[in-house]
Design a protein around this motif. Sequence first.
Motif, PDB file in Angstrom:
ATOM      1  N   ASN A 140      -5.222  -0.989  20.166  1.00  0.00           N
ATOM      2  CA  ASN A 140      -3.807  -1.227  19.889  1.00  0.00           C
ATOM      3  C   ASN A 140      -3.137   0.052  19.394  1.00  0.00           C
ATOM      4  O   ASN A 140      -2.030   0.377  19.814  1.00  0.00           O
ATOM      5  N   ARG A 141      -3.819   0.789  18.509  1.00  0.00           N
ATOM      6  CA  ARG A 141      -3.187   2.007  17.975  1.00  0.00           C
ATOM      7  C   ARG A 141      -3.034   3.076  19.065  1.00  0.00           C
ATOM      8  O   ARG A 141      -2.075   3.852  19.035  1.00  0.00           O
ATOM      9  N   GLU A 142      -3.935   3.069  20.050  1.00  0.00           N
ATOM     10  CA  GLU A 142      -3.772   3.977  21.200  1.00  0.00           C
ATOM     11  C   GLU A 142      -2.529   3.613  22.002  1.00  0.00           C
ATOM     12  O   GLU A 142      -1.746   4.478  22.382  1.00  0.00           O
ATOM     13  N   VAL A 181       6.790  -0.671  16.498  1.00  0.00           N
ATOM     14  CA  VAL A 181       5.603  -1.510  16.322  1.00  0.00           C
ATOM     15  C   VAL A 181       4.813  -1.110  15.079  1.00  0.00           C
ATOM     16  O   VAL A 181       4.856   0.040  14.643  1.00  0.00           O
ATOM     17  N   HIS A 182       4.103  -2.092  14.539  1.00  0.00           N
ATOM     18  CA  HIS A 182       3.090  -1.881  13.507  1.00  0.00           C
ATOM     19  C   HIS A 182       1.757  -2.373  14.054  1.00  0.00           C
ATOM     20  O   HIS A 182       1.716  -3.374  14.771  1.00  0.00           O
ATOM     21  N   GLY A 183       0.666  -1.699  13.680  1.00  0.00           N
ATOM     22  CA  GLY A 183      -0.665  -2.200  14.004  1.00  0.00           C
ATOM     23  C   GLY A 183      -1.623  -1.943  12.857  1.00  0.00           C
ATOM     24  O   GLY A 183      -1.570  -0.871  12.234  1.00  0.00           O
ATOM     25  N   SER A 184      -2.502  -2.899  12.590  1.00  0.00           N
ATOM     26  CA  SER A 184      -3.498  -2.724  11.513  1.00  0.00           C
ATOM     27  C   SER A 184      -4.337  -1.473  11.787  1.00  0.00           C
ATOM     28  O   SER A 184      -4.547  -1.093  12.939  1.00  0.00           O
ATOM     29  N   ASP A 185      -4.847  -0.856  10.706  1.00  0.00           N
ATOM     30  CA  ASP A 185      -5.551   0.415  10.885  1.00  0.00           C
ATOM     31  C   ASP A 185      -7.060   0.351  10.664  1.00  0.00           C
ATOM     32  O   ASP A 185      -7.738   1.367  10.829  1.00  0.00           O
ATOM     33  N   ALA A 186      -7.612  -0.816  10.297  1.00  0.00           N
ATOM     34  CA  ALA A 186      -9.061  -0.928  10.047  1.00  0.00           C
ATOM     35  C   ALA A 186      -9.437  -2.409  10.004  1.00  0.00           C
ATOM     36  O   ALA A 186      -8.562  -3.262   9.821  1.00  0.00           O
ATOM     37  N   VAL A 241       0.824  -1.209   0.000  1.00  0.00           N
ATOM     38  CA  VAL A 241       0.000   0.000   0.000  1.00  0.00           C
ATOM     39  C   VAL A 241       0.862   1.265   0.000  1.00  0.00           C
ATOM     40  O   VAL A 241       0.421   2.321  -0.453  1.00  0.00           O
ATOM     41  N   HIS A 242       2.101   1.147   0.473  1.00  0.00           N
ATOM     42  CA  HIS A 242       2.992   2.317   0.554  1.00  0.00           C
ATOM     43  C   HIS A 242       4.007   2.361  -0.587  1.00  0.00           C
ATOM     44  O   HIS A 242       4.973   3.110  -0.519  1.00  0.00           O
ATOM     45  N   LYS A 243       3.790   1.568  -1.667  1.00  0.00           N
ATOM     46  CA  LYS A 243       4.871   1.396  -2.652  1.00  0.00           C
ATOM     47  C   LYS A 243       5.278   2.690  -3.363  1.00  0.00           C
ATOM     48  O   LYS A 243       6.420   2.796  -3.825  1.00  0.00           O
TER      49      LYS A 243
HETATM   50 MG    MG Z   1      -0.044   1.974   8.824  1.00  0.00          MG
END
Ligand code: MG
Length: 140
Positions: free
Chosen positions: A86-88, A116-121, A53-55
Motif C-alpha cells: 500500500n505504501r508503494e 491518502v493515509h496508510g499504516s506503516d507497520a 503519535v504526531h501531537k
Molecule cells: Mg504515517
Amino acid sequence: MAIERTLSIIKPDATRRNLTGKINAKFEEAGLRIVAQKRIHLSLAQAQKFYGVHKDRPFFGELTEFMASEPVVVQVLEGEGAIAKNREVMGATNPANADAGTIRKEFALSVGENSVHGSDAPETAAEEIAFFFSGLELVG
Ligand code: MG
Ligand code: RTP
C-alpha cells in the motif's frame, strides 16, 4: 510473504474531488482487496486521537483540522505484504518526491493534502484497523 491487512484513509482533498474510485482502482490493480470501507466525517477530537503519535509535530494542528474538515473514506486493504505494498502504491509523503504512477504523484495537492493515509507497520495497522472497524465489518 504473509497475507496482511492495513488501514487506508482517502483524505478530504481526494473525497472532495471525487477521486475515491480512481484511488480504489490503483489499490485493486496492485492486488490489494478492499475488505471493509466506509465514508465518515471525523470530529476534531477523533482526528487528534487518531494522529496522537504526531501531537508534538509542528504540522499537528493543520493536519488534524484538515482531516476533520470534510468526509473521508476509511478502508481495510488485504493482500500479500499489504502494508508495504500500500505504501508503494501511495508514494512518498511529499508528492514532489513521489514516483510516477503513485497515488500521491497523480493526485496529491501538497505534503499536507496528500490524498491518502496508510499504516506503516503491523502493530500500527492492527491499532488503526481497530480504531475504525469492528471484526464484524471485515469481510475477507
Ligand atoms: Mg504515517
Ligand atoms: P500518513 O501517515 O498520512 O500515511 O503519511 P506518511 O506516513 O507518509 O507521513 P507522516 O510522516 O506519518 O505524516 C502524517 C501526515 O501529516 C501530514 N504532514 N504534513 N506540513 C508538513 O510538513 C507535513 N508533514 C506531514 C501529511 O498529511 C502526512 O501524510
